[in-house]
Write a protein that holds these residues in place. Structure first.
Motif, short mmCIF file in Angstrom:
data_model
loop_
_atom_site.label_atom_id
_atom_site.label_comp_id
_atom_site.label_asym_id
_atom_site.label_seq_id
_atom_site.Cartn_x
_atom_site.Cartn_y
_atom_site.Cartn_z
N VAL A 153 -4.62 9.82 -1.12
CA VAL A 153 -5.13 8.74 -1.97
C VAL A 153 -4.25 7.52 -1.73
CG1 VAL A 153 -5.59 7.96 -4.31
CG2 VAL A 153 -5.97 10.36 -3.70
N TYR A 154 -4.87 6.42 -1.42
CA TYR A 154 -4.14 5.20 -1.11
C TYR A 154 -4.19 4.26 -2.32
CZ TYR A 154 -3.56 6.48 3.74
OH TYR A 154 -3.17 7.13 4.91
N TYR A 155 -3.01 3.79 -2.70
CA TYR A 155 -2.87 2.93 -3.86
C TYR A 155 -2.34 1.56 -3.45
CZ TYR A 155 -3.06 7.29 -6.53
OH TYR A 155 -3.43 8.50 -7.07
N CYS A 156 -2.84 0.56 -4.13
CA CYS A 156 -2.36 -0.80 -3.93
C CYS A 156 -1.41 -1.16 -5.08
CB CYS A 156 -3.55 -1.75 -3.92
SG CYS A 156 -3.14 -3.49 -3.75
N LYS A 157 -0.38 -1.90 -4.75
CA LYS A 157 0.55 -2.39 -5.76
C LYS A 157 0.76 -3.88 -5.59
CE LYS A 157 5.10 -2.04 -5.66
NZ LYS A 157 6.49 -1.52 -5.66
N ALA A 158 0.88 -4.57 -6.71
CA ALA A 158 1.14 -6.01 -6.68
C ALA A 158 2.22 -6.36 -7.68
CB ALA A 158 -0.14 -6.78 -6.99
N ASN A 159 3.08 -7.27 -7.30
CA ASN A 159 4.13 -7.77 -8.18
C ASN A 159 3.71 -9.14 -8.70
OD1 ASN A 159 5.70 -5.52 -7.57
ND2 ASN A 159 6.65 -6.52 -5.83
N VAL A 160 3.55 -9.23 -10.00
CA VAL A 160 3.14 -10.48 -10.63
C VAL A 160 4.10 -10.76 -11.78
CG1 VAL A 160 1.28 -11.73 -11.79
CG2 VAL A 160 0.72 -9.98 -10.08
N THR A 187 -7.80 4.90 -3.81
CA THR A 187 -9.02 5.18 -3.05
C THR A 187 -8.71 6.31 -2.06
OG1 THR A 187 -10.79 4.22 -1.70
CG2 THR A 187 -8.56 3.39 -1.30
N GLN A 188 -9.61 7.26 -1.98
CA GLN A 188 -9.37 8.45 -1.16
C GLN A 188 -9.67 8.16 0.31
OE1 GLN A 188 -8.34 11.77 -2.07
NE2 GLN A 188 -8.22 11.99 0.16
N VAL A 189 -8.75 8.54 1.15
CA VAL A 189 -8.95 8.51 2.60
C VAL A 189 -8.82 9.93 3.11
CG1 VAL A 189 -8.04 7.73 4.82
CG2 VAL A 189 -8.15 6.14 2.88
N THR A 190 -9.85 10.41 3.75
CA THR A 190 -9.85 11.77 4.29
C THR A 190 -10.12 11.71 5.79
OG1 THR A 190 -10.67 12.67 2.20
CG2 THR A 190 -10.85 14.07 4.15
N TRP A 219 0.85 -1.19 0.00
CA TRP A 219 0.00 0.00 0.00
C TRP A 219 0.88 1.24 0.00
CZ3 TRP A 219 -5.16 0.01 -0.69
CH2 TRP A 219 -5.86 -1.19 -0.48
N TYR A 220 0.52 2.18 -0.83
CA TYR A 220 1.22 3.45 -0.94
C TYR A 220 0.18 4.56 -0.81
CZ TYR A 220 5.13 0.73 -2.72
OH TYR A 220 6.15 -0.18 -2.85
N ARG A 221 0.64 5.76 -0.55
CA ARG A 221 -0.30 6.87 -0.49
C ARG A 221 0.34 8.14 -1.05
NH1 ARG A 221 -0.53 7.62 6.12
NH2 ARG A 221 1.59 8.44 6.41
N GLN A 222 -0.51 9.01 -1.52
CA GLN A 222 -0.06 10.28 -2.07
C GLN A 222 -0.98 11.38 -1.60
OE1 GLN A 222 0.47 10.36 -6.34
NE2 GLN A 222 1.83 12.12 -6.19
N ALA A 223 -0.42 12.28 -0.81
CA ALA A 223 -1.17 13.44 -0.34
C ALA A 223 -1.02 14.58 -1.35
CB ALA A 223 -0.66 13.86 1.03
N PRO A 224 -1.93 15.52 -1.34
CA PRO A 224 -1.84 16.64 -2.29
C PRO A 224 -0.52 17.37 -2.18
CG PRO A 224 -3.99 16.62 -1.23
CD PRO A 224 -3.15 15.59 -0.53
N GLY A 225 0.12 17.55 -3.32
CA GLY A 225 1.38 18.27 -3.35
C GLY A 225 2.58 17.49 -2.88
N LYS A 226 2.40 16.21 -2.59
CA LYS A 226 3.49 15.39 -2.10
C LYS A 226 3.73 14.21 -3.02
CE LYS A 226 3.06 16.57 2.80
NZ LYS A 226 3.00 16.01 4.18
N GLN A 227 4.90 13.62 -2.88
CA GLN A 227 5.20 12.43 -3.65
C GLN A 227 4.51 11.21 -3.05
OE1 GLN A 227 9.54 12.22 -3.78
NE2 GLN A 227 9.56 13.28 -5.75
N ARG A 228 4.32 10.23 -3.91
CA ARG A 228 3.76 8.97 -3.42
C ARG A 228 4.77 8.31 -2.49
NH1 ARG A 228 0.86 5.05 -7.70
NH2 ARG A 228 -0.03 7.11 -8.13
#
Length: 115
Positions: free
Chosen positions: A92-99, A109-112, A36-45
């Motif tokens: 915004v929270y992002y999921c990543k998978a290695n396949v 998906t947004q988390v506020t 799981w990764y996240r990116q806030a406004p104006g910031k890097q993931r």
């Protein structure tokens, strides 16, 4: 075609909890690491948490003790349980998978977190 779909985001008050899910579809191959990764406004993931196929986990310091990553390999699903949420967890929270040595991302998906 491998696809990741996140769900579970929303609006929550500070101190509250949310659970995110990430379902991987379109592959019959084993899913290696997930994260799981996240990116806030104006910031890097940024990395939030990762989990190997064997269940070993890793967390960014800011969420240790509050967030828990888990997965159900039979369901091709990863989860992120978030407790004691803080205003700074808003992102915004992002999921990543290695396949098969390729990385795939969900749409986010947004988390506020509100005060």
């Amino acid at each position: 075609q491998v696809q990741l779909v996140e769900s579970g985001g929303g609006l929550v008050q500070a101190g509250g909890s949310l659970s995110l899910s990430c379902v991987v579809s379109g592959t019959m191959s084993s899913i290696n690491g997930m994260g799981w990764y996240r990116q806030a406004p104006g910031k890097q993931r940024e990395l939030v948490a990762t989990i190997t196929s064997g269940g070993m986990t890793n967390y960014v310091d800011s969420v240790k003790g509050r967030f828990t990553i888990s997965r159900d390999n039979a369901k091709n699903t990863a989860y992120l349980r978030m407790n004691s949420l803080k205003l700074e967890d808003t992102a915004v929270y992002y999921c990543k998978a290695n396949v098969l040595f390729r990385q795939y991302w969900g749409q986010g998906t947004q988390v506020t977190v509100s005060s």
